[in-house]
Design a protein around this motif. Sequence first.
Motif, mmCIF file in Angstrom:
data_model
loop_
_atom_site.group_PDB
_atom_site.id
_atom_site.type_symbol
_atom_site.label_atom_id
_atom_site.label_comp_id
_atom_site.label_asym_id
_atom_site.label_seq_id
_atom_site.Cartn_x
_atom_site.Cartn_y
_atom_site.Cartn_z
ATOM 1 N N GLU A 41 2.742 23.280 1.376
ATOM 2 C CA GLU A 41 3.079 22.916 2.745
ATOM 3 C C GLU A 41 1.918 23.158 3.704
ATOM 4 O O GLU A 41 1.813 22.506 4.743
ATOM 5 N N LEU A 42 1.062 24.126 3.384
ATOM 6 C CA LEU A 42 -0.044 24.459 4.259
ATOM 7 C C LEU A 42 -1.235 23.530 4.081
ATOM 8 O O LEU A 42 -2.170 23.556 4.862
ATOM 9 N N SER A 43 -1.213 22.731 2.998
ATOM 10 C CA SER A 43 -2.370 21.900 2.696
ATOM 11 C C SER A 43 -2.207 20.507 3.301
ATOM 12 O O SER A 43 -1.109 20.000 3.462
ATOM 13 N N ALA A 44 -3.335 19.915 3.635
ATOM 14 C CA ALA A 44 -3.363 18.543 4.112
ATOM 15 C C ALA A 44 -4.709 17.968 3.703
ATOM 16 O O ALA A 44 -5.701 18.694 3.589
ATOM 17 N N GLU A 45 -4.748 16.677 3.445
ATOM 18 C CA GLU A 45 -6.000 16.074 3.005
ATOM 19 C C GLU A 45 -6.129 14.657 3.542
ATOM 20 O O GLU A 45 -5.142 13.986 3.820
ATOM 21 N N ARG A 46 -7.388 14.231 3.698
ATOM 22 C CA ARG A 46 -7.689 12.878 4.124
ATOM 23 C C ARG A 46 -7.911 12.029 2.879
ATOM 24 O O ARG A 46 -8.626 12.423 1.955
ATOM 25 N N ARG A 47 -7.291 10.852 2.858
ATOM 26 C CA ARG A 47 -7.474 9.955 1.717
ATOM 27 C C ARG A 47 -7.059 8.541 2.091
ATOM 28 O O ARG A 47 -6.391 8.327 3.104
ATOM 29 N N GLN A 48 -7.465 7.597 1.257
ATOM 30 C CA GLN A 48 -6.985 6.223 1.429
ATOM 31 C C GLN A 48 -5.614 6.122 0.781
ATOM 32 O O GLN A 48 -5.406 6.581 -0.339
ATOM 33 N N LEU A 49 -4.700 5.521 1.494
ATOM 34 C CA LEU A 49 -3.324 5.451 1.029
ATOM 35 C C LEU A 49 -2.780 4.040 1.245
ATOM 36 O O LEU A 49 -3.097 3.393 2.244
ATOM 37 N N THR A 50 -2.004 3.569 0.307
ATOM 38 C CA THR A 50 -1.260 2.323 0.483
ATOM 39 C C THR A 50 0.191 2.688 0.755
ATOM 40 O O THR A 50 0.805 3.443 -0.013
ATOM 41 N N VAL A 51 0.718 2.188 1.853
ATOM 42 C CA VAL A 51 2.069 2.540 2.305
ATOM 43 C C VAL A 51 2.961 1.303 2.275
ATOM 44 O O VAL A 51 2.568 0.231 2.748
ATOM 45 N N MET A 52 4.140 1.462 1.720
ATOM 46 C CA MET A 52 5.144 0.393 1.689
ATOM 47 C C MET A 52 6.325 0.790 2.573
ATOM 48 O O MET A 52 6.798 1.917 2.513
ATOM 49 N N PHE A 53 6.767 -0.156 3.389
ATOM 50 C CA PHE A 53 7.986 0.049 4.172
ATOM 51 C C PHE A 53 8.999 -1.003 3.731
ATOM 52 O O PHE A 53 8.724 -2.200 3.794
ATOM 53 N N VAL A 54 10.162 -0.527 3.277
ATOM 54 C CA VAL A 54 11.221 -1.404 2.766
ATOM 55 C C VAL A 54 12.416 -1.332 3.715
ATOM 56 O O VAL A 54 12.829 -0.239 4.109
ATOM 57 N N ASP A 55 12.964 -2.483 4.074
ATOM 58 C CA ASP A 55 14.118 -2.514 4.961
ATOM 59 C C ASP A 55 15.195 -3.410 4.366
ATOM 60 O O ASP A 55 14.907 -4.511 3.865
ATOM 61 N N LEU A 56 16.424 -2.942 4.417
ATOM 62 C CA LEU A 56 17.559 -3.710 3.909
ATOM 63 C C LEU A 56 18.009 -4.709 4.969
ATOM 64 O O LEU A 56 18.322 -4.335 6.106
#
Length: 273
Positions: free
Chosen positions: A79-94
Amino acid sequence: MDVAAWLRGLGLQQYEQAFRDNAIDAEVLPELTDADLEKLGMLLGHRKRFRKAVVGLGPSSSHPDASTDDIAAQSRTRELSAERRQLTVMFVDLVGSTALATRLDPEDLREIIGAYHRCVADTVAHFGGFVAKHMGDGVLVYFGYPQAHENAAEQAVRAGLALVDAVRRLPEPEPLRVRIGIGTGQVVVGDLITAGEGHERGVVGETPNLAARLQALAEPDAVVIGPQTRQLVGDLFCGPACPGLAGGRGAAGRAAVVADRRPLPASPTDAPA
């Protein structure tokens, strides 16, 4: 014992909502069978991990044992860790969930939403996706986290296409449809909120917002990808240009609707902004 924290310590945080929805507390944990876990939508490998961890938990777990303390400590460290990175994000909606809510009994609607959530989780997991958050009938999925993958963008698009088909084939009284947006970019990822039930593993950056805006542009049963995702997948997928979105910093205006696997037409606007 905090069941949500215990699940997070096992890396099974995607099932927190299902456990809450079914009123599963520390006293019930040791009594859950493999069949119960399957009904909750838990994958086989995750069920085996759960069963190993639950060994030693008595009928009452108000006082965590040493193994639970270790798990909680590991969770706090993450929980204390965080990092910078390239991420692909998907948003799904019904699609049409508001209309469903007006027509159906709440119990029936709950079963449909539950089946839809399980379908999303099972489908994206097959392509290396990580379900980060449920927002009603919306689902936020990360590709390239927790484990980084060179082909995360490609896997996200394949998952989106598979998900459109999988949701359509759900054996529900009314056919279900989704709209999907996918964006790629630099983010900072980590645990934003870590207190009790408010725990949220989120990302800071433009990418999740872009994925949500692209989803809003999508037609039912369509997958819309942003310009950087389109650049990464190269000629694997094809789709016409999608109308831009006001206030989208130009990124949504260079989106594409994924249609099939013919080469994408070259476009001078595909270069990153």
